[in-house]
Design a protein around this motif. Structure first.
Motif, PDB file in Angstrom:
ATOM      1  N   GLU A  38       0.865  -1.188   0.000  1.00 37.24           N
ATOM      2  CA  GLU A  38       0.000   0.000   0.000  1.00 37.24           C
ATOM      3  C   GLU A  38       0.898   1.234   0.000  1.00 37.24           C
ATOM      4  O   GLU A  38       2.086   1.137   0.286  1.00 37.24           O
ATOM      5  CB  GLU A  38      -0.882  -0.001   1.245  1.00 37.24           C
ATOM      6  CG  GLU A  38      -1.852  -1.165   1.278  1.00 37.24           C
ATOM      7  CD  GLU A  38      -2.694  -1.162   2.542  1.00 37.24           C
ATOM      8  OE1 GLU A  38      -3.072  -0.078   3.005  1.00 37.24           O
ATOM      9  OE2 GLU A  38      -2.954  -2.242   3.071  1.00 37.24           O
ATOM     10  N   ILE A  39       0.296   2.383  -0.253  1.00 39.54           N
ATOM     11  CA  ILE A  39       1.107   3.597  -0.343  1.00 39.54           C
ATOM     12  C   ILE A  39       1.701   3.967   1.014  1.00 39.54           C
ATOM     13  O   ILE A  39       2.718   4.643   1.099  1.00 39.54           O
ATOM     14  CB  ILE A  39       0.277   4.769  -0.937  1.00 39.54           C
ATOM     15  CG1 ILE A  39       1.202   5.872  -1.483  1.00 39.54           C
ATOM     16  CG2 ILE A  39      -0.697   5.351   0.063  1.00 39.54           C
ATOM     17  CD1 ILE A  39       1.897   5.549  -2.742  1.00 39.54           C
ATOM     18  N   ARG A  40       1.102   3.488   2.113  1.00 48.77           N
ATOM     19  CA  ARG A  40       1.652   3.813   3.437  1.00 48.77           C
ATOM     20  C   ARG A  40       2.853   2.930   3.787  1.00 48.77           C
ATOM     21  O   ARG A  40       3.498   3.153   4.800  1.00 48.77           O
ATOM     22  CB  ARG A  40       0.566   3.707   4.506  1.00 48.77           C
ATOM     23  CG  ARG A  40      -0.015   2.336   4.612  1.00 48.77           C
ATOM     24  CD  ARG A  40      -1.143   2.289   5.592  1.00 48.77           C
ATOM     25  NE  ARG A  40      -1.805   1.001   5.549  1.00 48.77           N
ATOM     26  CZ  ARG A  40      -2.690   0.607   6.411  1.00 48.77           C
ATOM     27  NH1 ARG A  40      -3.040   1.406   7.381  1.00 48.77           N
ATOM     28  NH2 ARG A  40      -3.255  -0.566   6.311  1.00 48.77           N
ATOM     29  N   ASP A  76      -3.488  -1.954  -5.617  1.00 45.60           N
ATOM     30  CA  ASP A  76      -4.063  -0.919  -4.752  1.00 45.60           C
ATOM     31  C   ASP A  76      -4.361   0.322  -5.598  1.00 45.60           C
ATOM     32  O   ASP A  76      -3.472   0.821  -6.304  1.00 45.60           O
ATOM     33  CB  ASP A  76      -3.042  -0.577  -3.660  1.00 45.60           C
ATOM     34  CG  ASP A  76      -3.558   0.454  -2.666  1.00 45.60           C
ATOM     35  OD1 ASP A  76      -3.810   0.089  -1.523  1.00 45.60           O
ATOM     36  OD2 ASP A  76      -3.715   1.630  -3.049  1.00 45.60           O
ATOM     37  N   PRO A  77      -5.601   0.845  -5.530  1.00 48.31           N
ATOM     38  CA  PRO A  77      -5.928   1.992  -6.397  1.00 48.31           C
ATOM     39  C   PRO A  77      -5.151   3.265  -6.057  1.00 48.31           C
ATOM     40  O   PRO A  77      -4.890   4.076  -6.956  1.00 48.31           O
ATOM     41  CB  PRO A  77      -7.428   2.194  -6.178  1.00 48.31           C
ATOM     42  CG  PRO A  77      -7.802   1.386  -5.004  1.00 48.31           C
ATOM     43  CD  PRO A  77      -6.770   0.339  -4.799  1.00 48.31           C
ATOM     44  N   ILE A  78      -4.755   3.442  -4.781  1.00 47.07           N
ATOM     45  CA  ILE A  78      -3.970   4.648  -4.444  1.00 47.07           C
ATOM     46  C   ILE A  78      -2.568   4.527  -5.037  1.00 47.07           C
ATOM     47  O   ILE A  78      -2.022   5.490  -5.595  1.00 47.07           O
ATOM     48  CB  ILE A  78      -3.890   4.861  -2.910  1.00 47.07           C
ATOM     49  CG1 ILE A  78      -5.296   5.011  -2.321  1.00 47.07           C
ATOM     50  CG2 ILE A  78      -3.065   6.089  -2.582  1.00 47.07           C
ATOM     51  CD1 ILE A  78      -5.337   5.292  -0.837  1.00 47.07           C
ATOM     52  N   MET A  91      -1.922   2.867  -7.655  1.00 50.42           N
ATOM     53  CA  MET A  91      -2.123   3.047  -9.100  1.00 50.42           C
ATOM     54  C   MET A  91      -2.080   4.532  -9.467  1.00 50.42           C
ATOM     55  O   MET A  91      -1.388   4.921 -10.423  1.00 50.42           O
ATOM     56  CB  MET A  91      -3.473   2.455  -9.510  1.00 50.42           C
ATOM     57  CG  MET A  91      -3.806   2.653 -10.976  1.00 50.42           C
ATOM     58  SD  MET A  91      -5.571   2.596 -11.293  1.00 50.42           S
ATOM     59  CE  MET A  91      -6.121   4.176 -10.668  1.00 50.42           C
ATOM     60  N   ALA A 100      -0.643   6.972  -7.832  1.00 48.57           N
ATOM     61  CA  ALA A 100       0.735   7.472  -7.663  1.00 48.57           C
ATOM     62  C   ALA A 100       1.616   6.990  -8.807  1.00 48.57           C
ATOM     63  O   ALA A 100       2.460   7.746  -9.321  1.00 48.57           O
ATOM     64  CB  ALA A 100       1.294   7.006  -6.323  1.00 48.57           C
ATOM     65  N   GLN A 114       0.632   6.167 -11.880  1.00 49.91           N
ATOM     66  CA  GLN A 114       0.261   6.887 -13.120  1.00 49.91           C
ATOM     67  C   GLN A 114       0.973   8.236 -13.178  1.00 49.91           C
ATOM     68  O   GLN A 114       1.549   8.621 -14.191  1.00 49.91           O
ATOM     69  CB  GLN A 114      -1.254   7.095 -13.161  1.00 49.91           C
ATOM     70  CG  GLN A 114      -2.003   5.846 -13.594  1.00 49.91           C
ATOM     71  CD  GLN A 114      -3.509   6.031 -13.583  1.00 49.91           C
ATOM     72  OE1 GLN A 114      -4.020   6.961 -12.958  1.00 49.91           O
ATOM     73  NE2 GLN A 114      -4.218   5.127 -14.238  1.00 49.91           N
ATOM     74  N   GLU A 115       0.927   8.937 -12.034  1.00 48.54           N
ATOM     75  CA  GLU A 115       1.561  10.262 -11.947  1.00 48.54           C
ATOM     76  C   GLU A 115       3.073  10.149 -12.176  1.00 48.54           C
ATOM     77  O   GLU A 115       3.660  10.930 -12.928  1.00 48.54           O
ATOM     78  CB  GLU A 115       1.270  10.802 -10.532  1.00 48.54           C
ATOM     79  CG  GLU A 115       1.560  12.243 -10.307  1.00 48.54           C
ATOM     80  CD  GLU A 115       0.578  13.178 -11.009  1.00 48.54           C
ATOM     81  OE1 GLU A 115       0.975  14.309 -11.204  1.00 48.54           O
ATOM     82  OE2 GLU A 115      -0.536  12.752 -11.363  1.00 48.54           O
ATOM     83  N   THR A 157      -2.557   0.378 -14.840  1.00 48.61           N
ATOM     84  CA  THR A 157      -3.974   0.151 -14.534  1.00 48.61           C
ATOM     85  C   THR A 157      -4.189  -0.620 -13.240  1.00 48.61           C
ATOM     86  O   THR A 157      -3.268  -1.237 -12.716  1.00 48.61           O
ATOM     87  CB  THR A 157      -4.631  -0.589 -15.728  1.00 48.61           C
ATOM     88  OG1 THR A 157      -5.990  -0.794 -15.437  1.00 48.61           O
ATOM     89  CG2 THR A 157      -3.987  -1.933 -15.970  1.00 48.61           C
ATOM     90  N   PHE A 158      -5.427  -0.549 -12.771  1.00 44.01           N
ATOM     91  CA  PHE A 158      -5.828  -1.313 -11.587  1.00 44.01           C
ATOM     92  C   PHE A 158      -6.286  -2.690 -12.060  1.00 44.01           C
ATOM     93  O   PHE A 158      -6.950  -2.805 -13.091  1.00 44.01           O
ATOM     94  CB  PHE A 158      -6.977  -0.577 -10.895  1.00 44.01           C
ATOM     95  CG  PHE A 158      -7.568  -1.317  -9.741  1.00 44.01           C
ATOM     96  CD1 PHE A 158      -6.878  -1.450  -8.549  1.00 44.01           C
ATOM     97  CD2 PHE A 158      -8.834  -1.869  -9.834  1.00 44.01           C
ATOM     98  CE1 PHE A 158      -7.427  -2.130  -7.474  1.00 44.01           C
ATOM     99  CE2 PHE A 158      -9.397  -2.549  -8.766  1.00 44.01           C
ATOM    100  CZ  PHE A 158      -8.693  -2.677  -7.585  1.00 44.01           C
TER     101      PHE A 158
END
Lengths: 210, 392
Positions: free
Chosen positions: B188-190, B221-223, B225, B227, B229-230, B251-252
């Motif tokens: 996850e992003i965390r 994880d969509p978050i 994803m 980050a 993409q950016e 993509t997710f």
């Protein structure tokens, strides 16, 4: 400005988290828990982003008849059928977990067996990876092979039947050299995590901002 | 006959006296340390050998009131043999009185009221003082080395083959005309390892953009994803190829563990990437994906802080970043003096710990030898330091 504001937010949030770790007194004590709740709320909304991304990319494949579009069609169909079953169950029973409902039918007889199948494949993949890793091509690989053989045999009843010292050797390998290596890696990870976190909080590490 | 009856009655009286249920002794009620003022700890002494007691004891009932003469209500029960209870249903700043009632099979014995005890919140968790001290030392060393790096000191960083191989992997994919696949696993992003992985993704994306190679990033994880993409979009702009960026490639997939593994495996088998990167946090899906990558002949670079998955990656991938190497990636790839300085500070703490472990091992060994000769001072000092490090 575009980068400075996120850096300030990161610094302040990081600082608050560090302070909450050492301070049980309110309002700091429950702050970490509260931030986790916020994270869960954000995650719930980003799931919509994920679904949007998934459907758009697959619908594009179907529309363009790109190679493998049939798999994309199966995915979209599966998504729609599961969602319809979920909505139907929820509207009818006010719960998704109602036994005997169409949603639970899909979960029990499609999703769970598919998950179990993937998990079961692991046994074959472990065998093929172990075969490659244990081939005695070098001194290190031979040592690995011998150690693995001792540990595997020492952990099953037949090992003790073959030689009663095998379980003892297995215990020593797991508790001394294996544990020492594992703790070494753990310490490295812990220090790396602290250092990386400090770099993020101090704004030295900015890759996550793109 | 009368004499005999009197003796029997006396014996019975003695027995009944010796088997009377007694309430617990030495009851202490005190604020629970290092908390937010939500608990009071109770403790009491057990009989020397409770299992040998002639009276069967079921347990202890905990009673509480807000005044010594008030109505004591039951707030909890602990089984016989326990000598403590934590009352977590208290209000901060309110004084409470407690009684402990020993419950037998047919009778009970209640203690005197103890108190007042008040729950208070602490501003500093003393059990975490060791973490604070080590964090301050680490922060000081990081800042010191960063300042040294700023002044132009040359800092040596050993080679990390897995990171050096990024160019080779992307180059090989380009030569074969195949895409590159990048997975964060189930991070996850965390997770700090995911943040570290984003730095490596950026480097991979820059190389892909330079070579015009397609980059696929399926996400769990969509978050992450968003980050990713950016990051990829920004990286494609760096060498001036924003036109090559395709949003549909980052993509997710799904938030289901084995569904994700099946999806990534399917992508690998259909699109046959020339290079595969597994950098992030992984669970049981690690081997499912890396063995599939191996079967298609892709060059594979993996890295994770999930210690249980490292052996699988080492067995099935060409290069593996072990634990902290993952976290050092952004410093290594950027070669920014300030970031390299922070790595040196980290290394110094590691050296300090290694010397500390060696010294403490020697200390403990000598301490045990001296203890056998009747001098426990050294081992006591060792135990004190060890306990200080392991609390919190």
């Amino acid at each position: 400005m575009k980068k400075n504001i996120p850096l300030v937010i990161t610094f302040l949030t990081g600082l608050v988290i560090v302070v909450t770790f050492f301070t049980p007194h309110q309002p700091m004590g429950s702050m970490q828990q509260r931030l986790l709740i916020w994270y869960s709320i954000v995650l719930g909304f980003t799931m919509l982003l994920g679904i949007d991304s998934l459907l758009r990319s697959n619908l594009k494949k179907i529309a363009g008849r790109q190679p493998g579009w049939i798999y994309a069609a199966a995915l979209v169909a599966g998504f729609l059928i599961t969602m319809a079953a979920g909505l139907y169950t929820w509207i009818g029973t006010k719960s998704l977990l109602t036994l005997g409902s169409s949603f639970m039918f899909i979960y029990t007889y499609v999703i769970v067996p598919l998950q179990a199948t993937m998990f079961a494949l692991l046994a074959f993949f472990i065998a093929s990876a172990a075969y490659r890793a244990f081939r005695a091509r070098s001194m290190e690989a031979t040592l690995l092979l011998i150690t693995a053989a001792v540990v595997m045999l020492g952990r099953v009843p037949v090992g003790a039947e073959l030689w009663d010292k095998l379980p003892v050797m297995q215990d020593w390998i797991m508790e001394v050299p294996q544990m020492a290596a594992k703790r070494g890696i753990f310490i490295g990870i812990a220090l790396g995590t602290v250092a990386m976190s400090l770099r993020v909080i101090l704004g030295l590490e900015r890759t996550y901002l793109s | 006959m009368k004499k005999m009856t009197a003796m029997a009655l006396l014996l019975l009286a003695c027995c009944s006296l010796s088997s009377a249920l007694e309430p617990p002794q030495d009851i202490q009620a005190a604020d629970a340390p290092n908390d937010e003022g939500q608990a009071i700890n109770l403790s009491w002494s057990l009989p020397p050998h409770p299992e040998a007691s002639p009276v069967p004891l079921k347990g202890f009932q905990i009673l509480r009131a807000e005044s010594p003469d008030g109505e004591f209500k039951e707030i909890g029960f602990v089984l016989a043999g326990k000598s403590g209870y934590s009352d977590t249903g208290v209000k901060t700043g309110t004084a409470y009185y407690y009684k402990i009632k020993a419950l037998g099979l047919s009778d009970s014995a209640e203690s005197q009221a103890v108190g007042p005890a008040t729950a208070t919140a602490q501003w500093f968790d003393t059990s975490r003082a060791n973490v604070l001290v080590l964090t301050i030392i680490l922060t000081f060393l990081l800042i010191w080395y960063i300042e040294r790096a700023k002044k132009g000191d040359q800092l040596y960083i050993r080679k990390i083959q897995g990171l050096d191989a990024i160019d080779e992997a992307v180059g090989r994919s380009t030569e074969l005309g195949k895409p590159v696949l990048y997975s964060f696993g189930l991070g996850e992003i965390r997770d700090i390892v995911t943040v570290a992985s984003l730095a490596i993704l950026r480097q991979v994306a820059v190389r892909c953009a330079q070579h015009g190679t397609e980059l696929l990033v399926p996400n769990w994880d969509p978050i992450v994803m968003a980050a990713a993409q950016e990051t990829v979009q920004q990286a494609y702009s760096e060498p001036g190829r924003p036109d090559l960026y395709k949003e549909g490639n980052v993509t997710f997939l799904t938030s289901d563990q084995f569904g994700y593994a099946a999806g990534v495996d399917g992508m690998m088998l259909r699109q046959k990437p020339g290079a595969v990167f597994f950098l992030g946090y992984f669970y049981a899906e690690a081997l499912l994906m890396s063995e599939t990558g191996h079967s298609i002949g892709a060059i594979q670079i993996a890295g994770t802080t999930a210690i249980t998955q490292l052996p699988f990656f080492i067995a099935s991938c060409d290069y593996t970043l072990i634990g902290e190497e993952m976290l050092a990636a952004s410093c290594y790839l950027k070669r920014d003096p300030q970031l390299l300085g922070s790595l040196k500070g980290e290394d110094l703490v590691k050296a300090f710990l290694i010397w500390g472990f060696a010294l403490m091992s020697l200390w403990a060994t000598l301490g045990i030898i001296l203890q056998k000769n009747g001098n426990p001072a050294m081992i006591n000092a060792f135990n004190f330091i060890r306990d200080w490090f392991i609390t919190g």
